[in-house]
Design a protein around this motif. Structure first.
Motif, PDB file in Angstrom:
ATOM      1  N   LEU A 233       0.903  -1.317   0.168  1.00 28.74           N
ATOM      2  CA  LEU A 233      -0.087   0.064  -0.029  1.00 28.74           C
ATOM      3  C   LEU A 233       0.696   1.272   0.037  1.00 28.74           C
ATOM      4  O   LEU A 233       0.481   2.376  -0.223  1.00 28.74           O
ATOM      5  N   PHE A 234       2.246   1.059   0.287  1.00 30.87           N
ATOM      6  CA  PHE A 234       3.138   2.487   0.360  1.00 30.87           C
ATOM      7  C   PHE A 234       3.765   2.272  -1.186  1.00 30.87           C
ATOM      8  O   PHE A 234       4.813   1.857  -1.254  1.00 30.87           O
TER       9      PHE A 234
ATOM     10  N   TYR B 273       5.335   4.468  -3.064  1.00 28.66           N
ATOM     11  CA  TYR B 273       5.948   5.835  -3.452  1.00 28.66           C
ATOM     12  C   TYR B 273       7.013   5.466  -4.648  1.00 28.66           C
ATOM     13  O   TYR B 273       7.097   4.422  -5.142  1.00 28.66           O
TER      14      TYR B 273
ATOM     15  N   HIS C   8       5.733   9.244   6.605  1.00 26.37           N
ATOM     16  CA  HIS C   8       4.424   8.677   7.023  1.00 26.37           C
ATOM     17  C   HIS C   8       4.639   8.295   8.560  1.00 26.37           C
ATOM     18  O   HIS C   8       3.587   8.624   9.340  1.00 26.37           O
TER      19      HIS C   8
ATOM     20  N   LYS D 129       4.153  11.366  10.291  1.00 28.05           N
ATOM     21  CA  LYS D 129       2.781  11.665  10.189  1.00 28.05           C
ATOM     22  C   LYS D 129       1.984  10.783  11.359  1.00 28.05           C
ATOM     23  O   LYS D 129       1.139  11.543  11.985  1.00 28.05           O
ATOM     24  N   VAL D 130       2.116   9.580  11.299  1.00 26.98           N
ATOM     25  CA  VAL D 130       1.182   8.765  12.019  1.00 26.98           C
ATOM     26  C   VAL D 130       1.665   9.163  13.699  1.00 26.98           C
ATOM     27  O   VAL D 130       0.715   9.406  14.399  1.00 26.98           O
TER      28      VAL D 130
ATOM     29  N   VAL E 178      -0.039  12.355  14.742  1.00 31.39           N
ATOM     30  CA  VAL E 178      -1.385  11.981  15.117  1.00 31.39           C
ATOM     31  C   VAL E 178      -1.707  11.637  16.470  1.00 31.39           C
ATOM     32  O   VAL E 178      -2.543  12.004  17.085  1.00 31.39           O
TER      33      VAL E 178
ATOM     34  N   LEU F  35      -9.168  11.605   7.631  1.00 31.14           N
ATOM     35  CA  LEU F  35      -7.979  10.904   7.402  1.00 31.14           C
ATOM     36  C   LEU F  35      -8.464   9.508   7.153  1.00 31.14           C
ATOM     37  O   LEU F  35      -7.750   8.851   6.363  1.00 31.14           O
TER      38      LEU F  35
ATOM     39  N   VAL G   3      -6.525   1.034   2.498  1.00 37.31           N
ATOM     40  CA  VAL G   3      -6.440   0.542   3.748  1.00 37.31           C
ATOM     41  C   VAL G   3      -7.785  -0.104   4.025  1.00 37.31           C
ATOM     42  O   VAL G   3      -8.879   0.481   3.718  1.00 37.31           O
TER      43      VAL G   3
ATOM     44  N   SER H 244      -7.716  -3.592   9.076  1.00 38.14           N
ATOM     45  CA  SER H 244      -5.957  -3.533   9.542  1.00 38.14           C
ATOM     46  C   SER H 244      -5.925  -2.898  10.725  1.00 38.14           C
ATOM     47  O   SER H 244      -4.651  -3.090  11.219  1.00 38.14           O
ATOM     48  N   PHE H 245      -6.709  -1.880  11.032  1.00 42.13           N
ATOM     49  CA  PHE H 245      -6.243  -1.150  12.118  1.00 42.13           C
ATOM     50  C   PHE H 245      -6.184  -1.880  13.647  1.00 42.13           C
ATOM     51  O   PHE H 245      -5.662  -1.510  14.361  1.00 42.13           O
TER      52      PHE H 245
ATOM     53  N   MET I 271     -11.799   7.355  12.857  1.00 39.63           N
ATOM     54  CA  MET I 271     -11.082   7.245  11.397  1.00 39.63           C
ATOM     55  C   MET I 271     -12.154   6.454  10.683  1.00 39.63           C
ATOM     56  O   MET I 271     -12.346   6.652   9.361  1.00 39.63           O
TER      57      MET I 271
HETATM   58  C1  HEM Z   1      -1.236   9.124   4.822  1.00 44.48           C
HETATM   59  C2  HEM Z   1      -0.887   4.311   4.403  1.00 44.48           C
HETATM   60  C3  HEM Z   1      -1.797   3.859   9.009  1.00 44.48           C
HETATM   61  C4  HEM Z   1      -1.702   8.805   9.438  1.00 44.48           C
HETATM   62  C5  HEM Z   1      -1.336   7.670   4.139  1.00 44.48           C
HETATM   63  C6  HEM Z   1      -0.781   7.422   2.791  1.00 44.48           C
HETATM   64  C7  HEM Z   1      -0.725   6.103   2.525  1.00 44.48           C
HETATM   65  C8  HEM Z   1      -0.808   5.558   4.013  1.00 44.48           C
HETATM   66  C9  HEM Z   1      -0.175   5.367   1.454  1.00 44.48           C
HETATM   67  C10 HEM Z   1      -0.522   8.470   1.563  1.00 44.48           C
HETATM   68  C11 HEM Z   1       1.114   8.665   1.357  1.00 44.48           C
HETATM   69  C12 HEM Z   1       1.709   9.496   2.475  1.00 44.48           C
HETATM   70  O1  HEM Z   1       0.933  10.310   2.913  1.00 44.48           O
HETATM   71  O2  HEM Z   1       2.428   8.893   2.886  1.00 44.48           O
HETATM   72  C13 HEM Z   1      -1.083   3.786   5.777  1.00 44.48           C
HETATM   73  C14 HEM Z   1      -1.283   2.490   6.002  1.00 44.48           C
HETATM   74  C15 HEM Z   1      -1.559   2.258   7.265  1.00 44.48           C
HETATM   75  C16 HEM Z   1      -1.754   3.625   7.618  1.00 44.48           C
HETATM   76  C17 HEM Z   1      -0.863   1.245   5.067  1.00 44.48           C
HETATM   77  C18 HEM Z   1      -1.627   1.010   8.177  1.00 44.48           C
HETATM   78  C19 HEM Z   1      -2.553  -0.022   7.842  1.00 44.48           C
HETATM   79  C20 HEM Z   1      -2.204   5.354   9.619  1.00 44.48           C
HETATM   80  C21 HEM Z   1      -2.379   5.594  10.867  1.00 44.48           C
HETATM   81  C22 HEM Z   1      -2.284   6.983  11.356  1.00 44.48           C
HETATM   82  C23 HEM Z   1      -2.058   7.558   9.854  1.00 44.48           C
HETATM   83  C24 HEM Z   1      -2.683   4.596  11.898  1.00 44.48           C
HETATM   84  C25 HEM Z   1      -2.564   7.962  12.145  1.00 44.48           C
HETATM   85  C26 HEM Z   1      -3.177   7.567  13.258  1.00 44.48           C
HETATM   86  C27 HEM Z   1      -1.625   9.214   8.217  1.00 44.48           C
HETATM   87  C28 HEM Z   1      -1.488  10.617   7.804  1.00 44.48           C
HETATM   88  C29 HEM Z   1      -1.458  10.850   6.337  1.00 44.48           C
HETATM   89  C30 HEM Z   1      -1.441   9.435   5.755  1.00 44.48           C
HETATM   90  C31 HEM Z   1      -1.550  11.952   8.758  1.00 44.48           C
HETATM   91  C32 HEM Z   1      -1.314  11.822   5.683  1.00 44.48           C
HETATM   92  C33 HEM Z   1      -2.770  12.300   5.147  1.00 44.48           C
HETATM   93  C34 HEM Z   1      -2.750  13.570   4.402  1.00 44.48           C
HETATM   94  O3  HEM Z   1      -2.130  13.615   3.183  1.00 44.48           O
HETATM   95  O4  HEM Z   1      -3.396  14.716   4.619  1.00 44.48           O
HETATM   96  N1  HEM Z   1      -1.283   6.633   4.896  1.00 44.48           N
HETATM   97  N2  HEM Z   1      -1.507   4.576   6.740  1.00 44.48           N
HETATM   98  N3  HEM Z   1      -1.821   6.507   8.610  1.00 44.48           N
HETATM   99  N4  HEM Z   1      -1.539   8.531   6.957  1.00 44.48           N
HETATM  100 FE1  HEM Z   1      -1.574   6.502   6.854  1.00 44.48          FE
END
Ligand code: HEM
Length: 147
Positions: free
Chosen positions: A39-40, A42, A61, A64-65, A68, A89, A98, A102-103, A141
């Protein structure tokens, strides 16, 4: 109350070192569910866990997590103020493929990271306090997912 104290106390040191702790969490996540790597997508494809963990976009990323989580810890008294943000989000995560299921694995990975980092301080009440906060974040979420 007690939950908030436990969370704040444990985040105090972890929050100062977000990336390394986030990397522990996501390494565990990929161990538990390697299909999440795909899913990642890039520029530098996340072909293997090592490729992924060393790609700058992926580390962003992770940051970013952790930010949050940091926001949730700072808003323990008014988590509802994050609802709109977390709903959006959720929408973004549905868009990148996603599944809400998966959470659960993400939660396990979060607890694993806390256990590794906190050692003796990782107790049953602390684990439960984090689970409670995490489940509120996940519920918010998950409202972003549409059929
Ligand atoms: C954005 C994948 C879990 C926070 C993204 C993106 C992907 C992604 C592919 C878009 C590209 C990027 O910004 O890097 C995943 C996967 C997860 C996961 C596969 C787990 C199964 C989480 C969790 C959080 C989170 C648990 C926070 C609680 C964010 C944030 C963005 C983001 C803040 C940026 C959103 C924006 O562009 O405004 N995630 N993520 N992610 N993710 Fe996740």
């Amino acid at each position: 109350g007690k939950d908030k104290e436990l969370i704040r106390g444990s985040w105090e040191s972890l929050g100062k070192n977000k990336v390394p702790h986030g990397v522990i969490m996501f390494s565990r996540l990929f161990e538990l569910d390697p299909t999440l790597l795909s899913l990642f997508q890039y520029n530098t494809n996340c072909g293997s866990t090592q490729d992924c963990l060393s790609s700058p976009e992926f580390l962003e990323h992770v940051t970013k997590v952790m930010l949050v989580i940091d926001a949730a810890v700072s808003h323990l008294d008014d988590l509802h103020s994050l609802e709109e943000f977390l709903l959006n989000l959720g929408k973004k995560h549905q868009a990148v493929g996603v599944n809400t299921q998966s959470f659960a694995v993400v939660g396990e990975s979060l607890l694993y990271m806390l256990q590794c980092s906190l050692g003796q301080a990782y107790t049953a009440p602390l684990r439960q306090a984090w689970l409670n906060m995490y489940s509120i974040v996940v519920a918010a979420m998950s409202r972003g997912w549409t059929e």
